[in-house]
Design a protein around this motif. Structure first.
Motif, PDB file in Angstrom:
ATOM      1  N   ILE A 181       0.838  -1.191   0.000  1.00 49.30           N
ATOM      2  CA  ILE A 181       0.000   0.000   0.000  1.00 49.30           C
ATOM      3  C   ILE A 181       0.877   1.245   0.000  1.00 49.30           C
ATOM      4  O   ILE A 181       1.729   1.427   0.857  1.00 49.30           O
ATOM      5  CB  ILE A 181      -0.943   0.013   1.221  1.00 49.30           C
ATOM      6  N   TYR A 182       0.633   2.091  -1.006  1.00 50.89           N
ATOM      7  CA  TYR A 182       1.305   3.385  -1.140  1.00 50.89           C
ATOM      8  C   TYR A 182       0.302   4.472  -0.763  1.00 50.89           C
ATOM      9  O   TYR A 182      -0.892   4.342  -1.008  1.00 50.89           O
ATOM     10  CB  TYR A 182       1.788   3.589  -2.570  1.00 50.89           C
ATOM     11  N   PHE A 183       0.805   5.564  -0.229  1.00 51.19           N
ATOM     12  CA  PHE A 183      -0.101   6.568   0.331  1.00 51.19           C
ATOM     13  C   PHE A 183       0.660   7.879   0.476  1.00 51.19           C
ATOM     14  O   PHE A 183       1.849   7.883   0.800  1.00 51.19           O
ATOM     15  CB  PHE A 183      -0.603   6.074   1.692  1.00 51.19           C
ATOM     16  N   GLY A 184      -0.023   9.002   0.254  1.00 53.54           N
ATOM     17  CA  GLY A 184       0.583  10.308   0.466  1.00 53.54           C
ATOM     18  C   GLY A 184      -0.392  11.252   1.126  1.00 53.54           C
ATOM     19  O   GLY A 184      -1.607  11.063   1.070  1.00 53.54           O
ATOM     20  N   GLY A 185       0.127  12.273   1.756  1.00 53.54           N
ATOM     21  CA  GLY A 185      -0.707  13.272   2.417  1.00 53.54           C
ATOM     22  C   GLY A 185       0.149  14.110   3.344  1.00 53.54           C
ATOM     23  O   GLY A 185       1.066  13.587   3.996  1.00 53.54           O
ATOM     24  N   SER A 186      -0.139  15.409   3.414  1.00 52.47           N
ATOM     25  CA  SER A 186       0.694  16.321   4.203  1.00 52.47           C
ATOM     26  C   SER A 186       0.015  16.824   5.461  1.00 52.47           C
ATOM     27  O   SER A 186       0.646  17.533   6.248  1.00 52.47           O
ATOM     28  CB  SER A 186       1.104  17.522   3.328  1.00 52.47           C
ATOM     29  N   SER A 187      -1.259  16.493   5.662  1.00 52.64           N
ATOM     30  CA  SER A 187      -1.964  16.962   6.857  1.00 52.64           C
ATOM     31  C   SER A 187      -1.623  16.071   8.053  1.00 52.64           C
ATOM     32  O   SER A 187      -1.172  14.939   7.887  1.00 52.64           O
ATOM     33  CB  SER A 187      -3.474  16.945   6.615  1.00 52.64           C
ATOM     34  N   PRO A 188      -1.822  16.566   9.273  1.00 58.64           N
ATOM     35  CA  PRO A 188      -1.506  15.760  10.457  1.00 58.64           C
ATOM     36  C   PRO A 188      -2.195  14.401  10.475  1.00 58.64           C
ATOM     37  O   PRO A 188      -1.566  13.389  10.796  1.00 58.64           O
ATOM     38  CB  PRO A 188      -1.986  16.653  11.619  1.00 58.64           C
ATOM     39  N   ILE A 189      -3.463  14.345  10.107  1.00 60.91           N
ATOM     40  CA  ILE A 189      -4.158  13.057  10.149  1.00 60.91           C
ATOM     41  C   ILE A 189      -3.642  12.120   9.064  1.00 60.91           C
ATOM     42  O   ILE A 189      -3.619  10.897   9.246  1.00 60.91           O
ATOM     43  CB  ILE A 189      -5.688  13.246  10.035  1.00 60.91           C
ATOM     44  N   ALA A 190      -3.166  12.671   7.941  1.00 64.41           N
ATOM     45  CA  ALA A 190      -2.571  11.832   6.897  1.00 64.41           C
ATOM     46  C   ALA A 190      -1.323  11.140   7.433  1.00 64.41           C
ATOM     47  O   ALA A 190      -1.078   9.963   7.144  1.00 64.41           O
ATOM     48  CB  ALA A 190      -2.235  12.669   5.666  1.00 64.41           C
ATOM     49  N   GLY A 191      -0.531  11.855   8.213  1.00 65.71           N
ATOM     50  CA  GLY A 191       0.644  11.249   8.822  1.00 65.71           C
ATOM     51  C   GLY A 191       0.280  10.105   9.750  1.00 65.71           C
ATOM     52  O   GLY A 191       0.958   9.070   9.780  1.00 65.71           O
ATOM     53  N   GLU A 192      -0.800  10.270  10.506  1.00 64.80           N
ATOM     54  CA  GLU A 192      -1.242   9.212  11.416  1.00 64.80           C
ATOM     55  C   GLU A 192      -1.656   7.963  10.649  1.00 64.80           C
ATOM     56  O   GLU A 192      -1.304   6.842  11.035  1.00 64.80           O
ATOM     57  CB  GLU A 192      -2.421   9.720  12.258  1.00 64.80           C
ATOM     58  N   ILE A 193      -2.392   8.147   9.552  1.00 66.37           N
ATOM     59  CA  ILE A 193      -2.832   7.000   8.738  1.00 66.37           C
ATOM     60  C   ILE A 193      -1.622   6.290   8.147  1.00 66.37           C
ATOM     61  O   ILE A 193      -1.534   5.053   8.147  1.00 66.37           O
ATOM     62  CB  ILE A 193      -3.786   7.461   7.621  1.00 66.37           C
ATOM     63  N   ALA A 194      -0.677   7.060   7.626  1.00 64.44           N
ATOM     64  CA  ALA A 194       0.527   6.475   7.037  1.00 64.44           C
ATOM     65  C   ALA A 194       1.285   5.653   8.067  1.00 64.44           C
ATOM     66  O   ALA A 194       1.735   4.532   7.788  1.00 64.44           O
ATOM     67  CB  ALA A 194       1.423   7.571   6.465  1.00 64.44           C
ATOM     68  N   ALA A 195       1.426   6.187   9.247  1.00 67.38           N
ATOM     69  CA  ALA A 195       2.203   5.507  10.292  1.00 67.38           C
ATOM     70  C   ALA A 195       1.575   4.174  10.689  1.00 67.38           C
ATOM     71  O   ALA A 195       2.287   3.215  10.989  1.00 67.38           O
ATOM     72  CB  ALA A 195       2.322   6.416  11.515  1.00 67.38           C
TER      73      ALA A 195
END
Length: 380
Positions: A181-195
């Motif tokens: 799974i690849y994923f991108g996003g710069s918002s705080p919640i995007a970082g949480e999902i990625a982690a």
């Protein structure tokens, strides 16, 4: 560790000019120059496969062809190339998406990668019947990925979440291998999902200092979750035998930008809810001046295109050096593209990849070992 390179399938059309579109803006008329037929996309895919690209990204949105259907057809005309299929979790149930991925893996011999796109434009989401706001869409993405991953593990899933609910969900056949799974996003919640959920975090082509900050941010969040994440970057590329030739191509693209089109696209992108898109816009500010924002990093593409808006521009040696610079920060995967995509795949594959191979940074993923020459007995 060998660097991994992916190419791009222009399912919104291709051209010798930049094909705009994305993030709520329509594809520009240049996309009609080379329509995204299965035959043409297969030609690009076969070239990428031969040159040593591991996979090919296909975009998602109203401005392009559907990624699932297109890649399923193109896959039948290739042998080894993987397909990085972009999709939006809110449009498909998690159980169905898990089943689709499992089927794709079996029918292609394990050649599916998934690029999860939460969706940064509410007006475009509403056109598909999705009326959640951006924060809620990300929370739904987290629930979606939790369900999908458990299904792929062979579990029976019961979940009553804030946005998604399944009862006794189970796959008759799990995918083998499980798609990354690849994923991108710069918002705080995007970082949480990625982690918590993703294998590869993707960033658009920002200057190295900004990319280093993103890597440190996501890596720190993943460590708190007891996980590790790989990192990739999405860039265009214009590489030639000399720097002068490469910049001449960039300037030719820039000369083809109609001022009214630039104004219209920039006005549309200014309304974007995506933090990543706003970071892209800040690199050029809508101006044609000072577009080289870091050595060999050109922000001109972003004047007429949403999403990835920067390109590596230079000689083959210069582009190789910039790739090494990003790699030193922690980037291991590069998702590249160029106009037109068929020709630019060859420029990069024949110009830059051999230089990286000579330095031990890359090896052809599909190369077969060469059999030693037969020994012919010497006779008088």
């Amino acid at each position: 560790m060998s660097l991994t390179f992916h190419w791009f399938l222009p399912t919104n059309g291709d051209s010798r000019h930049v094909v705009g579109g994305g993030h709520g803006t329509p594809a520009t008329v240049s996309g009609r120059d080379r329509p995204p037929t299965v035959a043409y996309l297969s030609q690009i895919a076969r070239a990428a496969e031969d040159l040593g690209f591991v996979g090919a990204l296909t975009p998602t949105g109203a401005w392009c062809e559907d990624a699932w259907l297109t890649t399923a057809m193109v896959s039948q005309n290739t042998e080894r190339l993987k397909f990085l299929v972009a999709f939006r979790p809110g449009f498909v149930s998690p159980t169905l998406a898990a089943q689709m991925a499992s089927t794709f893996q079996r029918q292609t011999g394990g050649r599916l990668l998934l690029n999860v796109v939460t969706g940064g434009e509410s007006h475009e989401q509403r056109a598909y019947g999705d009326f959640l706001d951006k924060e809620a869409r990300y929370r739904r993405t987290g629930e979606f990925l939790q369900i999908v991953r458990e299904l792929w593990d062979g579990k029976t899933v019961d979940l009553s979440g804030e946005h998604l609910q399944v009862e006794e969900a189970k796959l008759a056949r799990v995918p083998d291998p499980v798609p990354e799974i690849y994923f991108g996003g710069s918002s705080p919640i995007a970082g949480e999902i990625a982690a918590r959920h993703v294998d590869v975090y993707l960033t658009w082509g920002e200057p190295p200092a900004q990319v280093a900050e993103k890597i440190a941010w996501v890596r720190g969040l993943a460590e708190k979750e007891g996980r590790s994440v790989r990192f990739g970057i999405r860039l265009h590329v214009i590489t030639r035998d000399t720097s002068e030739q490469a910049w001449a191509e960039a300037h030719k693209l820039l000369d083809g930008f109609d001022p009214q089109t630039v104004k219209s696209v920039q006005a549309g992108l200014a309304r974007s809810e995506s933090e990543g898109q706003q970071r892209m816009l800040a690199l050029h500010g809508g101006s044609r001046d000072s577009l080289e924002i870091h050595p060999n990093l050109w922000a001109g593409i972003g004047l007429v295109r949403g999403g990835a808006g920067t390109a590596l521009v230079g000689s083959h040696d210069e582009v190789a050096e910039r790739i090494k610079e990003y790699h030193a920060l922690g980037i291991d995967e590069f998702v590249l593209s160029g106009y037109p995509h068929l020709e630019e795949a060859y420029w990069f594959g024949e110009g830059v990849l051999p230089r990286l191979a000579a330095q031990g940074l890359w090896q052809h993923p599909f190369a077969r070992p060469t059999a030693p020459a037969a020994q012919v007995p010497f006779t008088r």
